[in-house]
Design a protein around this motif. Structure first.
Motif, mmCIF file in Angstrom:
data_model
loop_
_atom_site.group_PDB
_atom_site.id
_atom_site.type_symbol
_atom_site.label_atom_id
_atom_site.label_comp_id
_atom_site.label_asym_id
_atom_site.label_seq_id
_atom_site.Cartn_x
_atom_site.Cartn_y
_atom_site.Cartn_z
ATOM 1 N N LYS A 1 7.499 8.936 -0.932
ATOM 2 C CA LYS A 1 6.512 7.895 -1.203
ATOM 3 C C LYS A 1 7.021 6.576 -0.619
ATOM 4 C CE LYS A 1 3.625 6.033 -4.928
ATOM 5 N NZ LYS A 1 3.342 6.044 -6.392
ATOM 6 N N ILE A 2 6.170 5.914 0.165
ATOM 7 C CA ILE A 2 6.609 4.736 0.919
ATOM 8 C C ILE A 2 5.625 3.597 0.697
ATOM 9 C CG2 ILE A 2 7.181 3.835 3.214
ATOM 10 C CD1 ILE A 2 7.621 6.754 4.091
ATOM 11 N N ALA A 3 6.153 2.397 0.499
ATOM 12 C CA ALA A 3 5.333 1.186 0.432
ATOM 13 C C ALA A 3 5.181 0.635 1.842
ATOM 14 C CB ALA A 3 5.988 0.154 -0.479
ATOM 15 N N VAL A 4 3.930 0.404 2.247
ATOM 16 C CA VAL A 4 3.654 -0.026 3.623
ATOM 17 C C VAL A 4 2.718 -1.233 3.619
ATOM 18 C CG1 VAL A 4 3.952 2.331 4.460
ATOM 19 C CG2 VAL A 4 1.667 1.521 3.860
ATOM 20 N N CYS A 5 2.506 -1.786 4.812
ATOM 21 C CA CYS A 5 1.620 -2.932 4.969
ATOM 22 C C CYS A 5 0.254 -2.493 5.480
ATOM 23 C CB CYS A 5 2.224 -3.937 5.962
ATOM 24 S SG CYS A 5 3.788 -4.664 5.459
ATOM 25 N N LYS A 6 -0.718 -3.325 5.237
ATOM 26 C CA LYS A 6 -2.042 -3.112 5.799
ATOM 27 C C LYS A 6 -1.949 -3.171 7.322
ATOM 28 C CE LYS A 6 -6.665 -5.153 5.980
ATOM 29 N NZ LYS A 6 -7.531 -6.263 5.470
ATOM 30 N N GLY A 7 -2.566 -2.207 7.990
ATOM 31 C CA GLY A 7 -2.552 -2.168 9.450
ATOM 32 C C GLY A 7 -1.513 -1.232 10.039
ATOM 33 N N ASP A 8 -0.553 -0.743 9.234
ATOM 34 C CA ASP A 8 0.416 0.225 9.749
ATOM 35 C C ASP A 8 -0.256 1.572 9.942
ATOM 36 O OD1 ASP A 8 2.373 -1.708 9.627
ATOM 37 O OD2 ASP A 8 3.188 -1.019 7.700
ATOM 38 N N ASN A 9 0.173 2.301 10.980
ATOM 39 C CA ASN A 9 -0.362 3.658 11.152
ATOM 40 C C ASN A 9 0.665 4.688 10.694
ATOM 41 O OD1 ASN A 9 1.178 4.836 13.577
ATOM 42 N ND2 ASN A 9 0.395 2.919 14.458
ATOM 43 N N LEU A 10 0.211 5.892 10.407
ATOM 44 C CA LEU A 10 1.083 6.897 9.802
ATOM 45 C C LEU A 10 2.223 7.317 10.726
ATOM 46 C CD1 LEU A 10 -1.464 9.222 7.913
ATOM 47 C CD2 LEU A 10 -0.238 7.194 7.098
ATOM 48 N N LEU A 11 2.005 7.309 12.037
ATOM 49 C CA LEU A 11 3.073 7.685 12.958
ATOM 50 C C LEU A 11 4.222 6.680 12.895
ATOM 51 C CD1 LEU A 11 4.304 9.352 15.256
ATOM 52 C CD2 LEU A 11 2.919 8.012 16.859
ATOM 53 N N ASP A 12 3.909 5.398 12.948
ATOM 54 C CA ASP A 12 4.952 4.376 12.876
ATOM 55 C C ASP A 12 5.675 4.420 11.544
ATOM 56 O OD1 ASP A 12 4.394 3.516 15.410
ATOM 57 O OD2 ASP A 12 3.219 1.775 14.805
ATOM 58 N N ILE A 13 4.929 4.635 10.483
ATOM 59 C CA ILE A 13 5.542 4.689 9.148
ATOM 60 C C ILE A 13 6.518 5.858 9.060
ATOM 61 C CG2 ILE A 13 5.084 5.033 6.692
ATOM 62 C CD1 ILE A 13 2.298 3.711 7.222
ATOM 63 N N LEU B 1 0.875 -1.173 0.000
ATOM 64 C CA LEU B 1 0.000 0.000 0.000
ATOM 65 C C LEU B 1 0.910 1.220 0.000
ATOM 66 C CD1 LEU B 1 -2.617 -1.073 2.727
ATOM 67 C CD2 LEU B 1 -2.808 -1.305 0.242
ATOM 68 N N TRP B 2 0.519 2.248 -0.743
ATOM 69 C CA TRP B 2 1.406 3.397 -0.911
ATOM 70 C C TRP B 2 0.846 4.619 -0.205
ATOM 71 C CZ3 TRP B 2 6.133 2.723 -3.042
ATOM 72 C CH2 TRP B 2 6.339 1.554 -3.772
ATOM 73 N N VAL B 3 1.770 5.312 0.463
ATOM 74 C CA VAL B 3 1.405 6.573 1.112
ATOM 75 C C VAL B 3 2.531 7.567 0.860
ATOM 76 C CG1 VAL B 3 2.414 5.798 3.315
ATOM 77 C CG2 VAL B 3 0.775 7.685 3.300
ATOM 78 N N THR B 4 2.165 8.797 0.653
ATOM 79 C CA THR B 4 3.143 9.846 0.362
ATOM 80 C C THR B 4 3.079 10.915 1.453
ATOM 81 O OG1 THR B 4 2.935 9.498 -2.031
ATOM 82 C CG2 THR B 4 3.875 11.591 -1.305
ATOM 83 N N PHE B 5 4.236 11.216 2.039
ATOM 84 C CA PHE B 5 4.361 12.276 3.042
ATOM 85 C C PHE B 5 4.987 13.505 2.375
ATOM 86 C CE2 PHE B 5 4.283 8.421 5.528
ATOM 87 C CZ PHE B 5 3.537 8.753 6.649
ATOM 88 N N ILE B 6 4.459 14.670 2.666
ATOM 89 C CA ILE B 6 4.989 15.927 2.150
ATOM 90 C C ILE B 6 5.430 16.755 3.353
ATOM 91 C CG2 ILE B 6 4.512 17.962 0.732
ATOM 92 C CD1 ILE B 6 2.128 16.373 -0.460
ATOM 93 N N PRO C 1 -6.576 -1.058 2.357
ATOM 94 C CA PRO C 1 -6.551 -1.010 0.888
ATOM 95 C C PRO C 1 -7.296 0.200 0.330
ATOM 96 C CG PRO C 1 -6.929 -3.252 1.617
ATOM 97 C CD PRO C 1 -6.982 -2.395 2.844
ATOM 98 N N GLU C 2 -8.312 0.680 1.042
ATOM 99 C CA GLU C 2 -9.068 1.852 0.570
ATOM 100 C C GLU C 2 -8.212 3.124 0.593
ATOM 101 O OE1 GLU C 2 -11.622 -1.328 1.611
ATOM 102 O OE2 GLU C 2 -10.201 -0.218 2.898
ATOM 103 N N LEU C 3 -7.153 3.123 1.441
ATOM 104 C CA LEU C 3 -6.321 4.315 1.557
ATOM 105 C C LEU C 3 -5.046 4.205 0.723
ATOM 106 C CD1 LEU C 3 -6.609 5.073 5.392
ATOM 107 C CD2 LEU C 3 -7.909 6.068 3.500
ATOM 108 N N ASP C 4 -4.968 3.200 -0.136
ATOM 109 C CA ASP C 4 -3.797 3.059 -0.998
ATOM 110 C C ASP C 4 -3.677 4.293 -1.882
ATOM 111 O OD1 ASP C 4 -1.623 2.024 -2.365
ATOM 112 O OD2 ASP C 4 -2.851 0.855 -3.766
ATOM 113 N N GLY C 5 -2.480 4.937 -1.867
ATOM 114 C CA GLY C 5 -2.259 6.162 -2.626
ATOM 115 C C GLY C 5 -2.491 7.415 -1.782
ATOM 116 N N LEU C 6 -2.676 7.267 -0.477
ATOM 117 C CA LEU C 6 -2.926 8.414 0.405
ATOM 118 C C LEU C 6 -1.754 9.393 0.376
ATOM 119 C CD1 LEU C 6 -4.626 9.717 2.742
ATOM 120 C CD2 LEU C 6 -3.304 8.275 4.302
ATOM 121 N N ARG C 7 -2.088 10.690 0.417
ATOM 122 C CA ARG C 7 -1.094 11.747 0.491
ATOM 123 C C ARG C 7 -1.416 12.627 1.698
ATOM 124 N NH1 ARG C 7 1.778 13.267 -4.117
ATOM 125 N NH2 ARG C 7 1.463 15.483 -3.600
#
Length: 212
Positions: A113-125, A100-105, A190-196
């Motif tokens: 842009k970081i590849a993460v697992c389902k269940g990870d929270n943004l603070l830990d990532i 699952l992908w999330v992008t921090f600005i 999975p619904e948040l895949d691509g979150l920025r």
């Protein structure tokens, strides 16, 4: 008979008696000294007599007592053990095809842009990848230092509604917006895949304990 004649006749007898008493006293002292100076070795039995005495003493001696001493740190060596180090912000690498992908600005506008697992929270990532997200309360929803701003309102709507504790902490956040969330409360699905998400230019380290 005059006093002088009586004294003259008695004096030789006194001298003889005194001399005899002195001789007797010296003989008694010499006898005592011989007793005291007698070597102790002559008092100890030897040969069969000594063996008999020793055997008798050993038979009459009480049996030795056995004392059990509990094992303590002073009687046995201490062993050192180590356990695996656990760090806040630890996340696992996702398996191929399950990313699952999330992008921090960050506040400078730099995107990560970081590849993460389902269940990870943004603070830990964020902390696992050395991004500037403090998380002063350790992810217990008791401060606002992991404040993030969701760029796309559609992604914001896909997230569960913040509970009362999160809303209370968000009220303390610097630069609060309509799409603000706490990073420790945003769980990747999975619904948040691509979150920025954007990190605010600064944070306000106020915790719920400051108001108790």
């Amino acid at each position: 008979m005059s006093t002088q004649r009586v004294f003259a006749s008695v004096l030789p007898r006194l001298r003889v008696a005194s001399s005899k008493n002195a001789t007797t006293s010296l003989a008694q002292q010499a006898q005592q000294l011989r007793c005291y100076s007698r070597p102790t070795a002559t008092l100890r039995p030897s040969g069969p007599a000594r063996s008999s005495v020793l055997s008798s003493a050993a038979a009459s001696a009480p049996a030795p007592r056995r004392v059990c001493v509990p094992a303590t740190s002073s009687t046995q060596p201490r062993t050192l053990s180590t356990s695996a180090s656990l760090f806040h912000g630890h996340v696992d690498t996702p398996k191929p095809g399950e990313e699952l992908w999330v992008t921090f600005i960050d506040k400078e506008g730099v995107e990560t842009k970081i590849a993460v697992c389902k269940g990870d929270n943004l603070l830990d990532i964020a902390q696992a990848h050395d991004l500037e997200m403090e998380g002063a309360c350790g992810g217990s929803c008791a401060c606002s230092t992991c404040h993030v701003i969701v760029e796309d309102p559609d992604y914001y709507d896909k997230m569960p509604e913040p509970d009362d504790d999160e809303n209370d902490m968000l009220d303390l956040a610097f630069g609060l917006t309509e799409t603000s969330r706490l990073g420790c409360q945003v769980i990747m699905t999975p619904e948040l895949d691509g979150l920025r998400v954007k990190l605010p230019p600064m944070t306000r380290n106020l915790q719920s304990s400051d108001f108790n």
